[in-house]
Design an enzyme around this catalytic site. Structure first.
Site, PDB file in Angstrom:
ATOM      1  N   TYR A  44       0.840  -1.200   0.000  1.00  0.00           N
ATOM      2  CA  TYR A  44       0.000   0.000   0.000  1.00  0.00           C
ATOM      3  C   TYR A  44       0.876   1.252   0.000  1.00  0.00           C
ATOM      4  CZ  TYR A  44      -3.072   3.658   1.779  1.00  0.00           C
ATOM      5  OH  TYR A  44      -3.744   4.836   1.941  1.00  0.00           O
ATOM      6  N   GLU A 104     -11.364   4.492   4.944  1.00  0.00           N
ATOM      7  CA  GLU A 104     -10.885   5.344   6.031  1.00  0.00           C
ATOM      8  C   GLU A 104     -11.919   5.433   7.149  1.00  0.00           C
ATOM      9  OE1 GLU A 104      -7.964   6.492   6.612  1.00  0.00           O
ATOM     10  OE2 GLU A 104      -6.996   6.270   4.676  1.00  0.00           O
ATOM     11  N   TRP A 138      -4.928   0.125  10.186  1.00  0.00           N
ATOM     12  CA  TRP A 138      -5.024   0.234   8.732  1.00  0.00           C
ATOM     13  C   TRP A 138      -4.719  -1.115   8.088  1.00  0.00           C
ATOM     14  CZ3 TRP A 138      -7.729   2.795   5.662  1.00  0.00           C
ATOM     15  CH2 TRP A 138      -7.438   2.884   4.300  1.00  0.00           C
TER      16      TRP A 138
END
Length: 190
Positions: free
Chosen positions: A23, A45, A53
């Site tokens: 990512y 998000e 995350w």
């Protein structure tokens, strides 16, 4: 796990996790202008509130597969039946408020699209169409929120968005490439 020679140069936060590293290297702080992808990032998000995350990235394929590719027009039409189906989906993050926010955020997103011609135009107007490059030298210099994320979070809440406080909004600005917080030494800055 084999040592990646780039680890000494890249930002420190993704070094020990393959999914985070991918990512970071391919997506983080890269400008996004596609409205569907901007909405998908917003969903991811907003789901990350209180979670890691890495966990959210591990669920991204599941979200996209079971939520119409995270297309805002499709998500805006979700009702109680879809909410219940998602609540019972194996592997799903079972937080009723976050699941319900998908539909609410999609509707608010579409309203902005209608007003501005695109969500991209609205979002990028907050940075005059150019990414803010903080060029931090250390990870300690990377903020978790700033005046922009506070103002945008307030505006998003006023427009009906949920789970988009100043910290998540700052992370969203990074994810969508409006803010570049790659370390000055990171080879993935550009």
């Amino acid at each position: 796990m084999p040592i990646d020679p780039m680890d000494a140069l890249r930002c420190p936060w993704p070094r020990w996790d393959d999914r985070l590293r991918d990512y970071h290297d391919r997506r983080w702080c890269r400008p996004v202008h596609d409205d569907d992808e901007l909405f998908a990032l917003l969903v991811l998000e907003s789901f990350s509130v209180g979670l890691s995350w890495g966990l959210i990235l591990s669920k991204e394929a599941l979200f996209r597969a079971h939520m119409d590719g995270l297309a805002p027009a499709r998500c805006a039409a979700y009702g109680p039946e879809k909410e219940e189906a998602l609540m019972t989906l194996p592997g799903m993050i079972r937080h009723r408020g976050k699941i319900r926010s998908i539909c609410e955020n999609a509707r608010a997103f579409l309203t902005i699209q209608h007003e501005w011609g695109s969500f991209d135009r609205f979002l990028w107007s907050h940075v005059d169409g150019r990414p803010i490059d903080h060029c931090p030298k250390t990870a300690a210099e990377i903020p978790t929120r700033d005046a922009l994320s506070e103002a945008l979070a307030k505006e998003l809440r006023q427009r009906g968005f949920r789970y988009m406080g100043p910290v998540i909004t700052y992370s969203y600005l990074q994810a969508a490439g409006l803010v570049n917080d790659h370390l000055a030494s990171c080879p993935f800055r550009s």
